[in-house]
Write an enzyme that holds these catalytic residues in place. Structure first.
Site, short mmCIF file in Angstrom:
data_model
loop_
_atom_site.label_atom_id
_atom_site.label_comp_id
_atom_site.label_asym_id
_atom_site.label_seq_id
_atom_site.Cartn_x
_atom_site.Cartn_y
_atom_site.Cartn_z
N GLY A 1 0.83 -1.21 0.00
CA GLY A 1 0.00 0.00 0.00
C GLY A 1 0.86 1.25 0.00
O GLY A 1 2.07 1.18 -0.20
N TYR B 1 -0.14 -17.12 -2.44
CA TYR B 1 -1.35 -16.35 -2.09
C TYR B 1 -2.52 -17.30 -1.83
O TYR B 1 -3.16 -17.25 -0.78
CB TYR B 1 -1.65 -15.42 -3.25
CG TYR B 1 -2.80 -14.46 -3.05
CD1 TYR B 1 -2.81 -13.53 -2.01
CD2 TYR B 1 -3.88 -14.46 -3.94
CE1 TYR B 1 -3.86 -12.64 -1.86
CE2 TYR B 1 -4.93 -13.56 -3.79
CZ TYR B 1 -4.91 -12.65 -2.76
OH TYR B 1 -5.94 -11.75 -2.61
P1 NAD Z 1 -3.37 -3.77 -1.24
O1 NAD Z 1 -2.04 -4.35 -1.57
O2 NAD Z 1 -3.71 -2.45 -1.83
O3 NAD Z 1 -3.58 -3.68 0.32
C1 NAD Z 1 -3.01 -4.60 1.23
C2 NAD Z 1 -2.33 -3.81 2.33
O4 NAD Z 1 -1.76 -4.72 3.27
C3 NAD Z 1 -1.19 -2.94 1.81
O5 NAD Z 1 -1.37 -1.60 2.22
C4 NAD Z 1 0.06 -3.57 2.43
O6 NAD Z 1 1.07 -2.61 2.68
C5 NAD Z 1 -0.52 -4.20 3.69
N1 NAD Z 1 0.30 -5.28 4.22
C6 NAD Z 1 0.78 -6.35 3.54
N2 NAD Z 1 1.49 -7.13 4.37
C7 NAD Z 1 1.46 -6.54 5.60
C8 NAD Z 1 2.01 -6.86 6.86
N3 NAD Z 1 2.75 -7.97 7.04
N4 NAD Z 1 1.78 -6.03 7.90
C9 NAD Z 1 1.02 -4.90 7.73
N5 NAD Z 1 0.48 -4.55 6.56
C10 NAD Z 1 0.70 -5.36 5.50
O7 NAD Z 1 -4.47 -4.88 -1.66
P2 NAD Z 1 -6.06 -4.77 -1.72
O8 NAD Z 1 -6.46 -4.96 -3.13
O9 NAD Z 1 -6.54 -3.59 -0.98
O10 NAD Z 1 -6.46 -6.07 -0.93
C11 NAD Z 1 -6.87 -6.03 0.43
C12 NAD Z 1 -7.26 -7.43 0.89
O11 NAD Z 1 -8.34 -7.91 0.09
C13 NAD Z 1 -6.13 -8.43 0.75
O12 NAD Z 1 -6.16 -9.30 1.85
C14 NAD Z 1 -6.47 -9.19 -0.51
O13 NAD Z 1 -6.01 -10.50 -0.46
C15 NAD Z 1 -8.00 -9.15 -0.49
N6 NAD Z 1 -8.55 -9.24 -1.87
C16 NAD Z 1 -8.48 -8.17 -2.72
C17 NAD Z 1 -8.98 -8.32 -4.01
C18 NAD Z 1 -8.97 -7.18 -5.01
O14 NAD Z 1 -9.46 -7.37 -6.12
N7 NAD Z 1 -8.46 -6.02 -4.68
C19 NAD Z 1 -9.53 -9.55 -4.42
C20 NAD Z 1 -9.54 -10.59 -3.52
C21 NAD Z 1 -9.06 -10.44 -2.24
#
Ligand code: NAD
Length: 325
Positions: free
Chosen positions: A45, A154
């Protein structure tokens, strides 16, 4: 059917709150009058996603890695666990971190929920279905997953996270919810490895739109605002089983490219590249459970959502260009 009226949460912890979906989650909770402790290490992020929230009353940011623990004061009644890399290039760059945040990170988030007697919501993914042999995918389908494929870190981390979440519910009585999120899109989404944001960036730059394979593979993209409303509907309920959150409108990747090009008013050519290994051919959720149990369904249609996404990216692009110029 569970009670789908809004609960009054006092204080929520949102892991991954500095990411794409996490930043909207923080925002919607603040709008409902819930204090938010946003925990993020910005491995994928970016601080700019939550810059507009920093001065809002009730918002606290904690820069921390959730795999190392979650040291937050007591008084928390909701834990939303979204921390995880979420796109293919990040699974390569952060392969082991992806596994750890799904395993140790989920464990720490569940321990916090247990300690606080808080409602816990896991952001899982449609990737738990792998390359599905059943179409559309309902929550009873167990998936077709390659444990050593390019997305394995993942897929398997999320499958583990779902199992651990269920174990905490059964063994410790933690109130849990599991969201199986399908492809979401909208403003703030990064272009790397995400098909819609990639096409939008390419179309606005006048660069070729790169379609992997023949483009006949399907996606069912859901507008981020709808997805996050669904996450909060799960939080508000007591429903303990996985719930698909996604849009049932299925389009091919090629159709997406053409629509985005049109909305961007771009004349970029379409360029085909080799297909990605393990790229799922078909993705469409069955959202019957979400409708029945939560009264949730998406409200923003594909064209409207894409229009908002293109306009936001266009504004961001012109801001960046004027900063450079
Ligand atoms: P993103 O990468 O924008 O957000 C994930 C956030 O988690 C990031 O800000 C990252 O810095 C933080 N992060 C990662 N590892 C970390 C750690 N060890 N400690 C603290 N922070 C950590 O992704 P997103 O698209 O916002 O996805 C959010 C959630 O939704 C995720 O769990 C993802 O698996 C799930 N998801 C998203 C989608 C999609 O289409 N966007 C689809 C399916 C699932």
């Amino acid at each position: 059917m569970s009670d789908n009226s809004q609960r009054r949460f006092r204080r929520a912890v949102v892991t991954g709150g500095g990411g794409f979906l996490g930043s909207y989650t923080c925002e919607m909770l603040l709008d409902r009058g819930t204090e938010v402790i946003c925990v993020d290490n910005f491995s994928s992020g970016h601080p700019s996603y939550i810059a507009h929230l920093r001065d809002r009353p009730g918002f606290t940011f904690l820069r921390a890695d959730v795999t190392e623990g979650l040291d937050v004061p007591s008084g928390v009644d909701l834990v939303m666990h979204l921390a995880s890399p979420a796109s293919i290039p990040e699974f390569y760059r952060l392969s082991i971190e992806t596994m750890l945040v799904g395993s140790a990170g989920t464990h720490n988030a569940l321990r916090l929920a247990h300690r606080e007697n808080a409602r816990f919501v896991l952001a899982s993914t449609s990737e738990v279905y792998g390359d599905p042999l059943r179409h559309p995918q309902d929550e009873e389908y167990w998936g077709n997953v390659n444990p050593i494929g390019p997305r394995a870190v993942y897929d398997e981390a999320k499958r583990y996270a779902e199992a651990l979440t269920t174990a905490y519910a059964k063994r410790h009585g933690v109130s849990v919810g599991i969201a199986r999120i399908f492809n979401s899109y909208g403003p703030r989404m990064r272009p790397d490895g995400r098909v819609i944001a990639g096409f939008v960036a390419q179309a606005l730059a006048g660069a070729p739109l790169t379609v992997h394979g023949d483009g006949a593979q399907t996606r069912s993209p859901c507008y981020a605002g709808d997805t996050v409303r669904g996450l909060l509907a799960i939080a508000d309920s007591d429903y303990p089983l996985p719930v698909n959150l996604g849009n049932v409108h299925e389009v091919t990747v090629l159709e997406l490219a053409l629509l985005i090009r049109e909305l961007a008013g771009s004349s970029s050519p379409i360029e085909h590249r080799p297909a990605d290994a393990d790229d799922p051919r078909q993705r469409r959720p069955d959202i019957g459970r979400a409708k029945r149990e939560l009264g949730w369904e998406p409200l923003v249609g594909l064209e409207e959502g894409l229009r908002r996404t293109v306009e936001a990216a266009r504004r961001e692009r012109s801001d960046n260009l004027s900063e450079v110029g």
